[in-house]
Design a protein around this motif. Structure first.
Motif, PDB file in Angstrom:
ATOM      1  N   GLN A   1       0.839  -1.202   0.000  1.00 36.10           N
ATOM      2  CA  GLN A   1       0.000   0.000   0.000  1.00 36.10           C
ATOM      3  C   GLN A   1       0.877   1.257   0.000  1.00 36.10           C
ATOM      4  OE1 GLN A   1      -2.462   0.454   3.489  1.00 36.10           O
ATOM      5  NE2 GLN A   1      -3.855   1.845   2.461  1.00 36.10           N
ATOM      6  N   CYS A   2       1.888   1.264   0.849  1.00 38.38           N
ATOM      7  CA  CYS A   2       2.801   2.412   0.915  1.00 38.38           C
ATOM      8  C   CYS A   2       3.594   2.567  -0.384  1.00 38.38           C
ATOM      9  CB  CYS A   2       3.750   2.273   2.107  1.00 38.38           C
ATOM     10  SG  CYS A   2       2.919   2.382   3.704  1.00 38.38           S
ATOM     11  N   LEU A   3       4.067   1.459  -0.929  1.00 43.44           N
ATOM     12  CA  LEU A   3       4.830   1.511  -2.178  1.00 43.44           C
ATOM     13  C   LEU A   3       3.977   2.043  -3.324  1.00 43.44           C
ATOM     14  CD1 LEU A   3       6.790  -1.859  -1.930  1.00 43.44           C
ATOM     15  CD2 LEU A   3       7.770   0.454  -1.783  1.00 43.44           C
ATOM     16  N   SER A   4       2.699   1.692  -3.341  1.00 41.84           N
ATOM     17  CA  SER A   4       1.797   2.203  -4.382  1.00 41.84           C
ATOM     18  C   SER A   4       1.714   3.720  -4.332  1.00 41.84           C
ATOM     19  CB  SER A   4       0.400   1.605  -4.225  1.00 41.84           C
ATOM     20  OG  SER A   4       0.423   0.229  -4.484  1.00 41.84           O
ATOM     21  N   ILE A   5       1.648   4.264  -3.146  1.00 41.37           N
ATOM     22  CA  ILE A   5       1.589   5.722  -2.993  1.00 41.37           C
ATOM     23  C   ILE A   5       2.952   6.337  -3.322  1.00 41.37           C
ATOM     24  CG2 ILE A   5       1.292   7.593  -1.301  1.00 41.37           C
ATOM     25  CD1 ILE A   5      -0.846   5.700   0.027  1.00 41.37           C
ATOM     26  N   LEU A   6       4.028   5.687  -2.854  1.00 43.62           N
ATOM     27  CA  LEU A   6       5.368   6.213  -3.118  1.00 43.62           C
ATOM     28  C   LEU A   6       5.711   6.206  -4.611  1.00 43.62           C
ATOM     29  CD1 LEU A   6       7.219   4.589  -0.100  1.00 43.62           C
ATOM     30  CD2 LEU A   6       6.818   7.041  -0.462  1.00 43.62           C
ATOM     31  N   LYS A   7       5.044   5.373  -5.360  1.00 42.25           N
ATOM     32  CA  LYS A   7       5.285   5.312  -6.802  1.00 42.25           C
ATOM     33  C   LYS A   7       4.952   6.652  -7.462  1.00 42.25           C
ATOM     34  CE  LYS A   7       4.821   1.689 -10.185  1.00 42.25           C
ATOM     35  NZ  LYS A   7       4.106   0.484 -10.551  1.00 42.25           N
ATOM     36  N   THR A   8       3.920   7.311  -6.973  1.00 47.86           N
ATOM     37  CA  THR A   8       3.536   8.605  -7.533  1.00 47.86           C
ATOM     38  C   THR A   8       3.996   9.785  -6.670  1.00 47.86           C
ATOM     39  OG1 THR A   8       1.358   8.491  -6.465  1.00 47.86           O
ATOM     40  CG2 THR A   8       1.525   7.668  -8.731  1.00 47.86           C
ATOM     41  N   GLN A   9       4.299   9.502  -5.404  1.00 48.79           N
ATOM     42  CA  GLN A   9       4.745  10.542  -4.473  1.00 48.79           C
ATOM     43  C   GLN A   9       5.976  10.035  -3.723  1.00 48.79           C
ATOM     44  OE1 GLN A   9       1.470  11.836  -1.914  1.00 48.79           O
ATOM     45  NE2 GLN A   9       0.045  11.005  -3.425  1.00 48.79           N
ATOM     46  N   PRO A  10       7.133   9.977  -4.380  1.00 48.87           N
ATOM     47  CA  PRO A  10       8.302   9.308  -3.802  1.00 48.87           C
ATOM     48  C   PRO A  10       8.832   9.895  -2.494  1.00 48.87           C
ATOM     49  CG  PRO A  10       8.794  10.205  -5.981  1.00 48.87           C
ATOM     50  CD  PRO A  10       7.368  10.498  -5.703  1.00 48.87           C
ATOM     51  N   THR A  11       8.383  11.071  -2.141  1.00 56.13           N
ATOM     52  CA  THR A  11       8.868  11.665  -0.891  1.00 56.13           C
ATOM     53  C   THR A  11       7.768  11.755   0.167  1.00 56.13           C
ATOM     54  OG1 THR A  11       8.430  13.887  -1.750  1.00 56.13           O
ATOM     55  CG2 THR A  11      10.673  13.003  -2.043  1.00 56.13           C
ATOM     56  N   ALA A  12       6.679  11.018  -0.003  1.00 56.17           N
ATOM     57  CA  ALA A  12       5.567  11.039   0.953  1.00 56.17           C
ATOM     58  C   ALA A  12       6.060  10.555   2.318  1.00 56.17           C
ATOM     59  CB  ALA A  12       4.408  10.191   0.442  1.00 56.17           C
ATOM     60  N   ILE A  13       6.199  11.469   3.235  1.00 54.32           N
ATOM     61  CA  ILE A  13       6.804  11.193   4.547  1.00 54.32           C
ATOM     62  C   ILE A  13       6.030  10.132   5.317  1.00 54.32           C
ATOM     63  CG2 ILE A  13       7.361  12.217   6.794  1.00 54.32           C
ATOM     64  CD1 ILE A  13       7.869  14.865   5.229  1.00 54.32           C
ATOM     65  N   ASN A  14       4.726  10.267   5.379  1.00 54.49           N
ATOM     66  CA  ASN A  14       3.892   9.326   6.129  1.00 54.49           C
ATOM     67  C   ASN A  14       4.046   7.904   5.616  1.00 54.49           C
ATOM     68  OD1 ASN A  14       2.365   9.708   8.398  1.00 54.49           O
ATOM     69  ND2 ASN A  14       0.418   9.839   7.294  1.00 54.49           N
TER      70      ASN A  14
END
Length: 166
Positions: A18-31
């Motif tokens: 789930q986190c990797l899916s978000i990081l794919k489009t937002q690579p610096t998403a701190i949360n």
């Protein structure tokens, strides 16, 4: 104990994906980076409990890569994230085979596992000493609870794992 291990792996892998899916489009998403690091840490602990050292090594390298991204030492691009996804798939596959036919699973995935571990190490700049961790070799999979021990003397299989290019 192994059933609990599998459940824990499923939970932490789901969080990582789930986190990797978000990081794919937002690579610096701190949360998401923090959640991914926490999931990797918990997954590492689970692999240590069942003394699955090869999995512990892979998860530790994943955690190192995520921490490097958190510290902005590296940038998580799509290629790196795909390698993390592939590593989570391998960990999930191994956990599902742990009390069944682990020897056959290892035989079928040894080269892929080794290549993926090296790619993850490269992401986190942890390549030094990686050959000492190798990986899925004879007697490297010893699992507690009288589970099967694996010795792989068979020829290697084709490598379908992702590669990092410089």
């Amino acid at each position: 104990m192994l059933e609990l291990f599998r459940q824990e792996v499923d939970t932490h892998i789901a969080t990582l994906k789930q986190c990797l899916s978000i990081l794919k489009t937002q690579p610096t998403a701190i949360n998401e980076l923090e959640q991914a690091i926490q999931a990797a840490h918990l997954l590492w602990g689970n692999t240590r409990i069942v003394e699955l050292d090869v999995a512990s090594n892979l998860v530790q390298l994943m955690k190192d890569g995520l921490i490097a991204a958190q510290k902005q030492s590296i940038r998580l691009d799509e290629e790196k994230i795909e390698i993390f996804f592939h590593a989570t798939d391998l960990l999930l596959g191994m956990s599902q085979a742990i009390d069944g036919n682990l020897k056959a699973w290892v035989k079928a995935h040894a080269l892929d596992w080794n290549t993926t571990l090296k790619a993850i190490a490269k992401i986190g700049n942890k390549e030094e000493g990686i050959d000492d961790l190798l990986l899925v070799t004879d007697n490297s999979l010893e699992i507690t609870d009288n589970s099967p021990q694996v010795a792989d003397n068979s020829p290697q299989v084709a490598d379908n794992s992702p590669q990092i290019t410089d």
